[in-house]
Design a protein around this motif. Structure first.
Motif, short mmCIF file in Angstrom:
data_model
loop_
_atom_site.label_atom_id
_atom_site.label_comp_id
_atom_site.label_asym_id
_atom_site.label_seq_id
_atom_site.Cartn_x
_atom_site.Cartn_y
_atom_site.Cartn_z
N ARG A 33 40.98 86.80 76.26
CA ARG A 33 39.37 86.66 75.70
C ARG A 33 38.75 85.63 76.63
NH1 ARG A 33 37.49 83.62 70.24
NH2 ARG A 33 35.45 83.95 70.31
N CYS A 34 39.54 84.42 76.92
CA CYS A 34 38.67 83.38 77.77
C CYS A 34 39.59 83.27 79.00
CB CYS A 34 38.21 82.22 76.97
SG CYS A 34 37.17 82.44 75.67
N ASN A 35 39.39 83.52 80.03
CA ASN A 35 40.09 83.52 81.23
C ASN A 35 39.12 83.34 82.45
OD1 ASN A 35 40.07 86.10 82.56
ND2 ASN A 35 41.14 86.58 80.63
N PRO A 36 39.48 83.22 83.77
CA PRO A 36 38.59 82.79 84.80
C PRO A 36 37.69 84.15 85.12
CG PRO A 36 40.98 81.93 85.56
CD PRO A 36 40.97 82.49 84.11
N ARG A 37 38.52 85.45 84.74
CA ARG A 37 37.45 86.47 85.01
C ARG A 37 36.53 86.87 84.05
NH1 ARG A 37 42.37 90.18 88.37
NH2 ARG A 37 42.16 88.90 89.94
N ALA A 38 37.02 86.71 82.63
CA ALA A 38 36.16 87.06 81.59
C ALA A 38 35.37 86.22 81.41
CB ALA A 38 37.05 87.23 80.44
N GLY A 39 35.46 84.78 82.13
CA GLY A 39 34.79 83.62 81.65
C GLY A 39 35.37 82.54 80.85
N MET A 40 35.17 81.41 81.13
CA MET A 40 35.65 80.20 80.20
C MET A 40 35.07 79.03 80.42
SD MET A 40 39.58 79.62 81.88
CE MET A 40 39.55 78.97 83.42
N ASN A 41 35.24 78.00 79.61
CA ASN A 41 34.90 76.60 80.09
C ASN A 41 35.92 75.83 79.39
OD1 ASN A 41 34.20 75.77 77.38
ND2 ASN A 41 32.47 76.99 77.48
N ASP A 42 36.22 74.42 79.90
CA ASP A 42 37.18 73.79 79.50
C ASP A 42 37.45 73.48 78.04
OD1 ASP A 42 37.73 73.26 82.29
OD2 ASP A 42 36.91 70.99 82.26
N SER A 43 36.28 73.27 77.21
CA SER A 43 36.35 73.36 75.90
C SER A 43 37.45 74.56 75.13
CB SER A 43 35.04 73.18 75.16
OG SER A 43 34.47 74.34 75.28
N ASP A 44 37.06 75.62 75.81
CA ASP A 44 37.97 76.79 75.07
C ASP A 44 39.51 76.30 75.15
OD1 ASP A 44 35.77 78.53 75.07
OD2 ASP A 44 35.81 79.18 77.15
N GLY B 49 37.73 84.90 58.33
CA GLY B 49 37.71 83.52 58.56
C GLY B 49 38.64 83.11 59.84
N SER B 50 38.65 84.16 60.91
CA SER B 50 39.28 83.88 62.07
C SER B 50 38.68 83.07 63.07
CB SER B 50 39.48 85.27 62.66
OG SER B 50 38.21 85.97 63.04
N ASP B 51 37.37 82.87 62.94
CA ASP B 51 36.56 81.83 63.89
C ASP B 51 36.46 80.37 63.17
OD1 ASP B 51 34.94 82.37 61.91
OD2 ASP B 51 33.05 82.44 63.21
N LEU B 52 37.13 80.21 61.99
CA LEU B 52 37.35 78.74 61.54
C LEU B 52 38.24 77.87 62.02
CD1 LEU B 52 36.48 79.87 57.92
CD2 LEU B 52 34.95 79.38 59.56
N CYS B 53 39.08 78.46 62.95
CA CYS B 53 40.15 77.58 63.12
C CYS B 53 40.71 78.50 64.37
CB CYS B 53 41.46 77.28 62.19
SG CYS B 53 42.71 76.54 62.61
N GLU B 54 40.60 77.94 65.72
CA GLU B 54 40.91 78.52 66.95
C GLU B 54 41.14 77.69 68.20
OE1 GLU B 54 37.93 81.56 67.77
OE2 GLU B 54 36.34 80.06 67.89
N ILE B 55 41.84 78.09 68.95
CA ILE B 55 41.80 77.79 70.59
C ILE B 55 41.51 79.15 71.21
CG2 ILE B 55 43.02 77.03 72.39
CD1 ILE B 55 44.80 75.33 70.48
N ARG B 56 40.32 79.26 71.96
CA ARG B 56 39.84 80.51 72.50
C ARG B 56 40.69 80.80 73.70
NH1 ARG B 56 35.08 78.11 70.28
NH2 ARG B 56 34.84 76.75 72.14
N ALA B 57 40.99 80.14 74.57
CA ALA B 57 41.69 80.26 75.83
C ALA B 57 43.20 80.59 75.71
CB ALA B 57 41.39 79.32 76.90
N GLY B 58 43.59 81.12 76.72
CA GLY B 58 45.23 81.41 76.81
C GLY B 58 45.68 82.76 76.97
N GLY B 59 44.65 83.70 76.36
CA GLY B 59 44.82 85.02 76.58
C GLY B 59 43.84 85.85 77.53
#
Length: 335
Positions: free
Chosen positions: A209-220, A197-207
């Motif tokens: 996983r999602c950052n300027p080099r790995a790739g991200m968008n504002d909704s992350d 259930g790890s993807d049921l409640c999340e903020i993807r950015a901040g680590g």
């Protein structure tokens, strides 16, 4: 089993003070009706909340945490220099590095060189921190520990997602703990993670996983929740989890004087009342006036129980909640 025999097997811990803090902006559900162009009463009916508190966009999470710490110290006339460890038990960090406790200590005016660290098990971080604090106190390494949970959930609200946008509030709470004299403490502690259930409640950015080099968008950077799936998974697990938590304490639900739940949603609290058969007299419910304060929710509810005379020596208290991960956390203690 008598409470006298139970007290012989508990892990000593004494909560000597609690405190709480809220940002100044009270957000009525009626105001959200107008903001979201909904009919009068829509938001309150959908969310179950009369009002919640939101911090300004430039407000400091660390300042909010210190306000809760100061409240606990002042209410019980505890000297600042008697605290020898600060644990930040929040779901959202101030920033990726350094850890949030460092930011809090920078403002807290505690004694120089005091230790601090973070614990994060999302919405049940405070329960985890209590268990860790008890272990440290019983080794004799520390004598008095402040646990502070502060979350500014409004900073990550996705206003395009009605399911989650209506339920969150901001706030902070603190508990100051000692080892005590052995008559109070933890009877049982249980933590389980079900990562399917790890993807049921999340903020993807901040680590990483999602950052300027790995790739991200504002909704992350915003909160994402699949509420119906999350509720179904948590509901399927919580009843057996509660049974194991109580069994480990040697108690049944009727012997629990006060239940301090995570204020996740009005549906989760109704589930506790109806499916788990928690009595209205035992359940501490602040949801209608705070919303879901993420990790600050459980200690804020504990503080409410303390200031309304619902924590009594020798009468068991249960802390329980579900969190992102999907994680379930619970504790039974004698206050």
């Amino acid at each position: 089993m008598t409470l006298n025999s139970l007290s012989q097997s508990l892990l000593p811990l004494k909560i000597i003070a609690t405190g709480a803090a809220l940002p100044p902006q009270c957000v009525e559900s009626s105001a959200l009706d107008r903001r979201l162009n909904k009919s009068a009463g829509y938001v309150e009916k959908r969310s179950g909340i009369i009002h919640r508190f939101h911090a300004d966009n430039d407000a400091s999470q660390a300042e909010l945490a210190v306000a809760a710490l100061d409240d606990a110290l002042a209410r019980h006339a505890i000297p600042r220099d008697s605290i020898d460890l600060l644990i930040s038990a929040s779901a959202i960090a101030v920033q990726a590095l350094p850890f949030s406790a460092a930011h809090i200590l920078k403002l807290a005016r505690l004694r120089p060189g005091i230790a601090g660290f973070d614990i994060n098990t999302s919405c049940v971080s405070f329960i985890t921190a209590l268990q860790v604090a008890a272990g440290l106190l019983n080794t004799g390494v520390y004598r008095r520990i402040a646990i502070v949970s502060a979350d500014i959930a409004s900073r990550g609200i996705d206003w395009e997602d009605e399911e989650s946008s209506l339920i969150f509030g901001d706030g902070a709470a603190c508990a100051i703990v000692e080892r005590g004299d052995g008559r109070s403490g933890i009877l049982s502690y249980l933590m389980e993670t079900h990562p399917e259930g790890s993807d049921l409640c999340e903020i993807r950015a901040g680590g990483t996983r999602c950052n300027p080099r790995a790739g991200m968008n504002d909704s992350d950077f915003l909160f994402h929740m699949k509420g119906k799936q999350l509720f179904r998974q948590a509901s399927a697990l919580i009843e057996s989890f509660l049974g194991r938590l109580l069994s480990a304490a040697g108690l049944n639900l009727a012997q629990i004087a006060t239940v301090v739940p995570h204020q996740a949603s009005h549906l989760s609290l109704e589930h506790m009342r109806k499916r788990l058969h928690v009595s209205p007299q035992a359940l501490v419910d602040i949801y209608r006036y705070r919303g879901n304060q993420v990790a600050a929710s459980i200690p804020s509810t504990l503080h409410q129980a303390a200031i309304t005379g619902r924590l009594h020596a020798g009468r068991p208290v249960m802390l329980i909640g579900t969190a992102a991960g999907l994680t379930l956390g619970g504790m039974v203690l004698l206050p």
